[in-house]
Write a protein that holds these residues in place. Structure first.
Motif, short mmCIF file in Angstrom:
data_model
loop_
_atom_site.label_atom_id
_atom_site.label_comp_id
_atom_site.label_asym_id
_atom_site.label_seq_id
_atom_site.Cartn_x
_atom_site.Cartn_y
_atom_site.Cartn_z
N LEU A 1 -6.67 4.42 8.29
CA LEU A 1 -7.64 3.34 8.43
C LEU A 1 -7.03 2.17 9.19
N PHE A 2 -5.80 1.78 8.82
CA PHE A 2 -5.11 0.70 9.52
C PHE A 2 -4.84 1.08 10.97
N ASP A 3 -4.50 2.33 11.21
CA ASP A 3 -4.26 2.80 12.58
C ASP A 3 -5.53 2.66 13.41
N PHE A 4 -6.65 3.07 12.85
CA PHE A 4 -7.93 2.98 13.56
C PHE A 4 -8.29 1.52 13.87
N CYS B 1 0.82 -1.22 0.00
CA CYS B 1 0.00 0.00 0.00
C CYS B 1 0.85 1.26 0.00
N GLY B 2 1.92 1.28 0.78
CA GLY B 2 2.74 2.47 0.87
C GLY B 2 2.08 3.53 1.75
N PRO B 3 2.80 4.60 2.03
CA PRO B 3 2.27 5.60 2.95
C PRO B 3 1.24 6.55 2.34
N ASP B 4 1.14 6.62 1.01
CA ASP B 4 0.27 7.61 0.39
C ASP B 4 -0.98 7.01 -0.26
N THR B 5 -1.22 5.72 -0.08
CA THR B 5 -2.36 5.07 -0.72
C THR B 5 -3.66 5.55 -0.09
N ARG B 6 -4.66 5.79 -0.93
CA ARG B 6 -5.97 6.25 -0.46
C ARG B 6 -7.06 5.35 -1.01
#
Length: 126
Positions: free
Chosen positions: A25-28, A11-16
């Motif tokens: 989303l993953f953090d939540f 996904c990388g850090p900038d995927t939306r």
């Protein structure tokens, strides 16, 4: 863990997804999962302790169990603290190339300027 690392790498850090950042989303979802685990584990541990104490017969057995439990707690806590100290001395978090990261990021705050700003704002609002 491998699957999580692979998905994060793909996904990388900038995927939306739409207007939502995947990292947020993953953090939540991760925070929600950890909080749910905490809600589940504490009652289970408490129930097992109460059940174990209720199944003991005499007060003498309870005293020995209490001493063993306290000894186990102290020893495991000591081991955890020693491991944490050893790792922090090896890794040295917050130190980059022998210099505190705070200095490199210019995060130092002079208490004199902070208190002066607070005093100025207080006198300006009065």
């Amino acid at each position: 863990m491998v699957a999580g690392a692979l998905i994060g790498w793909l996904c990388g850090p900038d995927t939306r997804i739409g207007s939502v950042e995947v990292v947020r989303l993953f953090d939540f979802v991760g925070t929600l999962f950890i909080n749910l685990l905490k809600m589940l584990i504490v009652p289970l541990v408490m129930a097992s302790i109460v059940t174990g104490v209720a199944s003991l017969g005499s007060g003498r057995d309870l005293g020995r169990l209490g001493l063993k439990t306290l000894s186990f707690y102290v020893i495991t806590t000591l081991i955890a603290v020693l491991i944490a100290l050893a790792i922090s001395n090896l890794v040295k978090p917050g130190i980059v190339d022998g210099e505190p990261a705070r200095d490199m990021l210019a995060l130092e705050a002079d208490t004199g300027t902070v208190t002066a700003n607070v005093t100025e704002r207080a006198s300006a609002s009065a």
